[in-house]
Design a protein around this motif. Structure first.
Motif, mmCIF file in Angstrom:
data_model
loop_
_atom_site.group_PDB
_atom_site.id
_atom_site.type_symbol
_atom_site.label_atom_id
_atom_site.label_comp_id
_atom_site.label_asym_id
_atom_site.label_seq_id
_atom_site.Cartn_x
_atom_site.Cartn_y
_atom_site.Cartn_z
ATOM 1 N N GLY A 486 0.821 -1.206 0.000
ATOM 2 C CA GLY A 486 0.000 0.000 0.000
ATOM 3 C C GLY A 486 0.854 1.254 0.000
ATOM 4 O O GLY A 486 2.081 1.194 -0.182
ATOM 5 N N PRO A 487 0.243 2.408 0.199
ATOM 6 C CA PRO A 487 1.016 3.659 0.254
ATOM 7 C C PRO A 487 1.978 3.654 1.443
ATOM 8 O O PRO A 487 1.758 2.969 2.445
ATOM 9 N N GLY A 488 3.062 4.416 1.318
ATOM 10 C CA GLY A 488 4.007 4.534 2.419
ATOM 11 C C GLY A 488 3.469 5.426 3.541
ATOM 12 O O GLY A 488 2.449 6.104 3.388
ATOM 13 N N LEU A 489 4.159 5.400 4.675
ATOM 14 C CA LEU A 489 3.756 6.202 5.836
ATOM 15 C C LEU A 489 4.442 7.568 5.799
ATOM 16 O O LEU A 489 5.609 7.680 5.411
ATOM 17 N N GLN A 490 3.700 8.602 6.217
ATOM 18 C CA GLN A 490 4.280 9.933 6.343
ATOM 19 C C GLN A 490 5.078 10.024 7.654
ATOM 20 O O GLN A 490 4.958 9.157 8.526
#
Length: 558
Positions: A486-490
């Motif tokens: 999934g998308p990466g973490l900020q």
């Protein structure tokens, strides 16, 4: 309960905290301004009073010093004339050119004398030098001539005399045997006026001399001239200094020692206390500026705190909603045990019925009937095993420290996630270490941690995503990694992802992750998170080979 939703009201939070905010702002403002007003006001009053006192003391000292300067000037001029008369005979003084030399010498030292004359006992000029035609004048009947003959030294009031111009003279008498003569000099008014008015300086005010009758002996700065009557009625002779406050003016008076003249210093009160007014204005400016900064700081601080409280209240309401939902699911699971038990009995009855159907089938239909009965029996047994497994899976277990095979726990959880994984088309890739040793730990606790992390990965990967689960061996621990595509973490997500009230944009739930971290730390392990090399996030769980934690309560949140 399907379709049930929980909404959080934010409007009800505002009035409550804003009422508290108003009270806090009011209390803090009053508590700040009260000591500021008391201390600042007290300091201002003390400072203003001190400045006024010091200013008046300075003005009085300056006035007395000024009076001494005038007395010294007149005394020195008298001594100049005495020195000339005592050291020179009458015959020398009236010799041609001598008196002119003495006047020139006196003017060279200080240009204060306008003319100089030697007068005989009958009032006639024996010698004279100056700008006026006075050599033929007789002074026998003048007031100053009589006074000097009686007193030997005389300083006159301002008068017009033969020249018809206001002036005053200094005269000394010399007894030279039978010869009596007077040395008289006229003082230049402009120079003397400058000396007298010097005390006023750049202040708004005036300084002048008046005689015992109130007539001006020097020119005031404005309004009057020499010999005119002043508005001040001279009091009887006194020592020291008198101060009178009249309307917007402060008047200081003192008698000269040399002559009976009253030295008057009149100063504008507003101008005199200009420094005090500046201090007042500066104090008010500092108070208002300090008050503004205090109020601004109070407003910004309290508003920030109230905003944090409002956000915390909203987060708490969200957490309450989730806890209510969790409690509802937990209670539903308790009720579902009975339902699943009934289903289990039903499946058992179906299995028995299928066996009877198989026994009573006719030989002609034996093969077809036997096949159907076999299928019914097989599916009922599979359903019964599945229900038994789910009941054991969802039921609470007492914490037991034992040898735990991590691969078995992971496979068990993945088998139950098979249906949602198929529905979302999520691929699961496993990379298990072939020789992964068992760990001595709490199996139920690890089961809950792995379950929460896998569910979190499913939520983050989304439809058509993929999950990667791997195990590896370290020196004294076993590491289990859960990664997704999934998308990466900020950066902000990294700092707050284990906060129970935090929820990332990609679907990570801080509630489940917080529980997982608490559990894993209690059994001596550690959980960490990082972004993947290309995409997604990686959660790593480090479990010690030997148990070094503490026993857990069996009432866990799933």
């Amino acid at each position: 309960m399907p379709g049930r939703s929980f909404t959080i009201s934010t409007t009800r939070d505002f009035p409550y905290y804003r009422k508290v905010w108003k009270k806090v702002v009011t209390i803090l403002t009053v508590s700040m301004f009260l000591p500021l007003a008391v201390i600042g006001g007290g300091m201002y009053l003390y400072l203003a009073r001190t400045i006024k006192i010091k200013t008046m003391q300075g003005l009085q000292a300056e006035t007395l010093s000024h009076k001494k300067d005038i007395d010294s000037f007149l005394t020195e001029r008298i001594m100049d004339l005495k020195l000339i008369s005592q050291n020179n005979s009458l015959s020398k003084m009236i010799s041609p050119g001598i008196i002119e030399q003495f006047l020139s010498s006196l003017q060279y030292e200080l240009p204060c004398f306008q003319d100089l004359g030697v007068i005989g006992p009958n009032g006639d000029h024996l010698a004279y030098t100056g700008p006026y035609d006075l050599k033929t004048k007789n002074y026998r009947d003048t007031f100053w001539f009589k006074a000097v003959m009686a007193k030997k030294v005389y300083v006159s009031d301002v008068f017009t005399g033969f020249r018809n111009e206001p002036h005053f003279i200094i005269a000394v008498k010399r007894n030279e045997g039978k010869n009596i003569w007077i040395l008289r000099a006229t003082v230049m008014s402009d120079l003397f006026d400058n000396i007298v008015t010097h005390v006023a300086g750049n202040r708004k005010g005036d300084a002048y001399l008046i005689n015992s009758k109130g007539a001006f002996q020097t020119n005031p700065r404005k309004g009057s001239k020499l010999m005119m009557q002043s508005q001040i009625s001279p009091p009887g002779r006194f020592k020291g200094l008198q101060v009178e406050k009249k309307d917007a003016t402060i008047i200081l008076t003192t008698w000269l020692e040399t002559v009976p003249w009253l030295s008057v210093v009149s100063i504008d009160k507003k101008n005199l206390f200009e420094d005090s007014r500046k201090v007042r204005n500066m104090s008010l400016f500092v108070v208002f500026l300090g008050g503004f900064l205090i109020v601004l700081a109070i407003l910004l601080t309290t508003d920030s705190l109230v905003s944090m409280l409002e956000e915390n209240r909203k987060d708490n309401r969200r957490l309450d909603s989730r806890l209510i939902r969790t409690a509802f699911i937990a209670s539903s699971m308790e009720l579902s045990k009975g339902v699943f038990s009934d289903l289990n009995d039903i499946l058992s009855n179906i299995h028995v019925t299928a066996a009877l159907l198989k026994d009573q089938a006719q030989p002609a239909n034996f093969s077809e009937t036997d096949l159907m009965a076999e299928q019914i029996s097989s599916e009922s047994i599979r359903g019964k095993k599945l229900i038994d497994s789910f009941i054991r899976f969802s039921g609470p277990e007492d914490p037991v420290i034992m040898d735990v095979n991590i691969h078995i726990i992971l496979n068990h959880i993945l088998s139950f996630l098979k249906t949602p994984l198929i529905e979302k088309n999520i691929a699961v890739i496993t990379d298990f270490h072939d020789k992964l040793p068992s760990v001595i730990s709490d199996g139920a606790a690890l089961h809950q941690v792995f379950q929460n992390l896998l569910l979190n990965s499913v939520a983050a990967a989304g439809a058509n995503g993929s999950i990667y689960v791997s195990t590896s061996i370290e020196e004294n621990a076993v590491t289990i990694s859960f990664s997704d595509n999934g998308p990466g973490l900020q950066k902000a997500d990294m700092e707050q992802i284990f906060d129970p009230q935090y929820l990332t944009d990609r679907g990570d739930s801080g509630f489940g992750l917080s529980i997982s971290r608490t559990i894993i730390e209690k059994i001596g392990g550690k959980i960490s998170v990082r972004n993947g090399e290309q995409h997604g996030a990686v959660f790593e769980v480090r479990v010690p080979k030997e148990f070094i934690g503490e026993f857990l309560d069996s009432n866990r949140v799933i």
